[in-house]
Each structure stands twice: as C-alpha cells, then as structure tokens.
Design a protein around this motif. Structure first.
Motif, mmCIF file in Angstrom:
data_model
loop_
_atom_site.group_PDB
_atom_site.id
_atom_site.type_symbol
_atom_site.label_atom_id
_atom_site.label_comp_id
_atom_site.label_asym_id
_atom_site.label_seq_id
_atom_site.Cartn_x
_atom_site.Cartn_y
_atom_site.Cartn_z
ATOM 1 N N ASP A 48 -18.111 2.064 -8.151
ATOM 2 C CA ASP A 48 -19.501 1.739 -8.538
ATOM 3 C C ASP A 48 -20.417 2.948 -8.388
ATOM 4 O OD1 ASP A 48 -18.686 -0.860 -8.987
ATOM 5 O OD2 ASP A 48 -19.138 -1.462 -6.922
ATOM 6 N N ASP A 49 -19.904 4.107 -8.687
ATOM 7 C CA ASP A 49 -20.665 5.357 -8.634
ATOM 8 C C ASP A 49 -21.060 5.744 -7.204
ATOM 9 O OD1 ASP A 49 -21.541 7.527 -10.099
ATOM 10 O OD2 ASP A 49 -23.577 6.750 -10.350
ATOM 11 N N ARG A 50 -20.354 5.203 -6.193
ATOM 12 C CA ARG A 50 -20.690 5.500 -4.803
ATOM 13 C C ARG A 50 -19.765 6.555 -4.187
ATOM 14 N NH1 ARG A 50 -24.712 5.214 -2.494
ATOM 15 N NH2 ARG A 50 -23.732 4.810 -0.482
ATOM 16 N N SER A 110 -23.060 16.330 -9.096
ATOM 17 C CA SER A 110 -21.934 16.229 -8.153
ATOM 18 C C SER A 110 -22.168 17.124 -6.938
ATOM 19 C CB SER A 110 -20.621 16.619 -8.845
ATOM 20 O OG SER A 110 -20.273 15.661 -9.818
ATOM 21 N N SER A 165 -16.403 16.067 -14.678
ATOM 22 C CA SER A 165 -17.388 15.619 -15.662
ATOM 23 C C SER A 165 -16.672 15.389 -16.991
ATOM 24 C CB SER A 165 -18.499 16.652 -15.852
ATOM 25 O OG SER A 165 -19.277 16.296 -16.991
ATOM 26 N N PRO A 184 -17.826 11.059 -10.433
ATOM 27 C CA PRO A 184 -18.887 10.102 -10.724
ATOM 28 C C PRO A 184 -18.228 8.818 -11.237
ATOM 29 C CG PRO A 184 -19.127 12.095 -12.061
ATOM 30 C CD PRO A 184 -17.841 12.211 -11.315
ATOM 31 N N MET A 185 -18.860 7.713 -11.086
ATOM 32 C CA MET A 185 -18.392 6.405 -11.566
ATOM 33 C C MET A 185 -17.350 5.749 -10.656
ATOM 34 S SD MET A 185 -20.356 6.637 -14.074
ATOM 35 C CE MET A 185 -20.148 5.033 -14.805
ATOM 36 N N TYR A 186 -16.626 6.498 -9.857
ATOM 37 C CA TYR A 186 -15.659 5.853 -8.970
ATOM 38 C C TYR A 186 -16.398 4.945 -7.990
ATOM 39 C CZ TYR A 186 -11.760 9.090 -10.138
ATOM 40 O OH TYR A 186 -10.766 9.811 -10.751
ATOM 41 N N GLU A 244 -18.811 9.716 -4.714
ATOM 42 C CA GLU A 244 -19.274 11.077 -4.391
ATOM 43 C C GLU A 244 -20.262 11.070 -3.213
ATOM 44 O OE1 GLU A 244 -18.984 13.974 -8.223
ATOM 45 O OE2 GLU A 244 -20.661 12.589 -8.255
ATOM 46 N N ARG A 260 -24.753 15.413 -4.712
ATOM 47 C CA ARG A 260 -24.237 14.232 -4.015
ATOM 48 C C ARG A 260 -23.257 14.623 -2.904
ATOM 49 N NH1 ARG A 260 -22.396 10.154 -8.786
ATOM 50 N NH2 ARG A 260 -24.383 9.154 -9.208
#
Ligand code: SF4
Ligand code: SF4
Length: 364
Positions: free
Chosen positions: A55-57, A97, A82, A51-53, A59, A100
């Motif tokens: 801009d959270d895109r 996760s 997490s 997550p967050m990588y 995953e 997604r």
C-alpha cells in the motif's frame, strides 16, 4: 550467511536478499521494522523495496528501519525502483524514493518492470535510461539496474547492448528457470549481477510442496530449502530475493543455507535436467514453442494455465493475467490452430486446447 560477488560491481551481496513487498501489517510498522532488523542481524546485506509495495508504505518503513539498524561490520545495500518511462517522471520517482528512505544515494536503482523489448525501447526513448545515468553521474544512484519479465534471449540482448546496466532483477526459480536461463548465463558472461525475484515461484512451491517434491534432493529438508539452495548454488545468481512476511519465514530461509555447501556445477546441471524432466503436464517456460505466427506469448499463457492446474483461486489467475503479464484472455483467442508450437513443445503440451480454455475465461 553465504555472500556472493555481484558481477563487476566490486560488491559482495548476501545470497538471500530481503524483498520488501510482503511486509507484515504495513499499517503498524513496528513488526516490519523488527523483521528488517532481524534480517540485518542474520547478515543479509541486500534490501529491496519499491514505491507501491505494501500500500505504498514499504519505502517509508525501510527508511525508518534504516535509521535504527543494528550495527554490523557488513555493508548494507538498498534497492528501489521507478517504472516511469519519461525522464522527468523517472527523476521525480527517484527523488521521492531518496526522501522516503532518508538516503543521499541508493545503491541499486532499477528501471522497473520492463515487460518486453518494445517496453524497453520506450524506457530509452522516453528518457528513463538517460535520467538514471545522469543521476548515477550526480551520485544519487550507485548502480543502474533493470527489473524485467522478459524472456532470456531478450534479456541477453538488452545486457549486450547496454554495458551501463550493472545488475538485472528477474523472476527465476526451480520451477521456471528455462524461461530466463539464457539471460542469467549472459549476465554472468558480461559481468552483471543477477537478483532472482520470486525464488519460491510466488509462493507456488511451498503451497504445493507435494507436487514439487521432485525438486528436493536427499539432503534437502523440504522444498523451500531445495528451491533456495538451487539458486544459491547457481554462480549466475547473486541474490535470491525473498519477500519476508514473518520472523519464521526469515529463520527458515536463513536456516536453509546455513552450513550448506553450494552444489558443484555438475550436480547443478544434473538437478536442472532432472527438474526439467519431472514437470508433468506443466509448462517449464523454456520458450522452444516460439515464435508463434500471431505473436501469441505462449509461455506466458501456459504459465497462467500452470496456475489453474495447481488450483489457483480466480483472483490469483486474474492478477497473473492483468498485473504480472499484462495479458487478457482474448489474446489467446488469436490462435488459428496451426499447430506449429505443439511440434516444438519440449513437454508435448496440448497448447491449442489450453489456449482455448484460457480464451473462454471471464475475468470480470
Ligand atoms: S497453434 Fe496457435 S499458438 Fe501455436 S503457433 Fe499456431 S497460432 Fe500460435
Ligand atoms: S509450451 Fe512447451 S515449449 Fe512452450 S514454453 Fe511451455 S514447455 Fe516450453
């Protein structure tokens, strides 16, 4: 592609893993998906996201890429993470996760970004470890892992205390390996997998190829190949995780170890000694200066000073302070100039003077 046994897990991972933190233009995923597919065609089997990588895109993009992966006879392993210390939040993060990524189970799921032993105790006390183990027993996670910035001795202690951890992900490369070497050796002894993140020193090695030319042997075409071969040759490192941004970067990494015979142990030992002896005015992260009577994390501060010496822009220095090490210049001002650390520094660095320089920085 070289594949290596991952500790006692029974799995064999590609020696180069795909790191999903630098995907090309996450707003337009087609290019990133094509890159992930190209990695699969190159026989990469370890795919790491969080997550967050991007801009959270990241995953979401991984999920789309996984649904349309080209066929391969090789297995495919997905890693995510997490950082929640609380058990309930950790579970929610895992479920997000899974959703997604479009998976029923994540192969390697990390208790993410453990900064120091106190932080680890918080993950245990808060319930993150228990939630991870419960999810493993339910089949939602195959292997419980830890990703950490801790020093080698602390990593060794964590792995010895927690046999339930199957794999550790840590920052490790040709220009900072002394900082976590003890952890890598312990992981090997205890049968755990090791994923080396930032194998190119977070881009420092290719950006300062001339400065770091000393890591290159006569058979290495360039410093990037030398840095990857250094890790691939290390029996303690399962996978070097490269954050790919383009097909050219992927091709260069794959080519670097194509037809490459890993260095034998005696060559690798000589290489380590040569690299350690070649650091000029820079901290190797070995940790011999510790402990400081004021608990100043000297190697971390000296790592930031390394970046300044290499001409890193202010934003990169600020990120290194705040995001990477969770430090502040004011912490360097706690030094009372006792000089104990300098009597032990393997590089004979003027640590006190460098701490004063760091303490005077304005990060805005
Ligand atoms: S000189 Fe400063 S940093 Fe070094 S051991 Fe003493 S108080 Fe710690
Ligand atoms: S300051 Fe010196 S002793 Fe301390 S980690 Fe750096 S090189 Fe090693």
């Amino acid at each position: 592609m070289i594949h290596k046994a991952c500790g006692r897990t029974g799995k064999t991972l590609s020696a180069i893993g795909f790191g999903g933190m630098r995907l090309p233009d996450p707003g337009r995923p087609a290019e990133a998906i094509a890159l992930l597919h190209a990695a699969r065609r190159a026989d990469i089997t370890y795919f790491d996201t969080a997550p967050m990588y991007c801009d959270d895109r990241s995953e979401f993009i991984f999920g789309e890429a996984l649904r349309t992966m080209p066929p391969s006879p090789l297995p495919l392993y997905v890693s995510s993470k997490s950082s929640a210390p609380g058990g309930d939040d950790f579970r929610r993060g895992l479920e997000t996760s899974l959703q997604r990524l479009g998976l029923d189970r994540i192969t390697f799921f990390h208790i993410w970004c453990v900064m120091d032993p106190a932080d680890w105790r918080e993950r245990v006390r808060g319930g993150a470890l228990a939630a991870a183990l419960r999810a493993r027993d339910e089949g939602l996670i195959e292997h419980v892992c830890v990703s950490t910035h801790m020093r080698g001795p602390d990593i060794a202690a964590l792995l010895a205390d927690h046999p339930e951890i199957d794999l550790v992900t840590l920052g490790y490369c040709a220009i900072n390996f002394p900082f976590r070497r003890e952890g890598v050796v312990a992981a090997g002894r205890l049968g755990r997998g090791v994923v080396a993140m930032n194998p190119l020193g977070g881009g420092i090695i290719p950006r300062h190829a001339e400065t770091f030319d000393f890591i290159r042997g006569p058979d290495d075409p360039d410093v990037v190949a030398a840095a990857l071969r250094f890790l691939v040759s290390d029996p303690g490192i399962t996978t070097a995780l490269v954050g790919f941004n383009s097909l050219a970067e992927l091709d260069a990494a794959v080519r670097a170890i194509e037809n490459f015979t890993p260095h034998p142990p005696e060559h690798l030992d000589a290489l380590r000694a040569r690299i350690e002896g070649s650091f000029n005015e820079m901290c190797t992260g070995c940790g011999y200066c510790l402990p400081c009577p004021h608990d100043i994390p000297i190697p971390q501060y000296m790592d930031i000073h390394n970046m300044i010496q290499l001409g890193a822009p202010p934003a990169a220095v600020r990120n290194r302070f705040r995001l990477h090490w969770e430090l502040d210049p004011s912490g360097a001002a706690l030094c009372d100039q006792c000089g104990f650390c300098e009597t032990r520094c393997t590089q004979h660095l003027p640590i006190r003077q460098r701490l004063q320089t760091l303490a005077a920085l304005q990060l805005d």
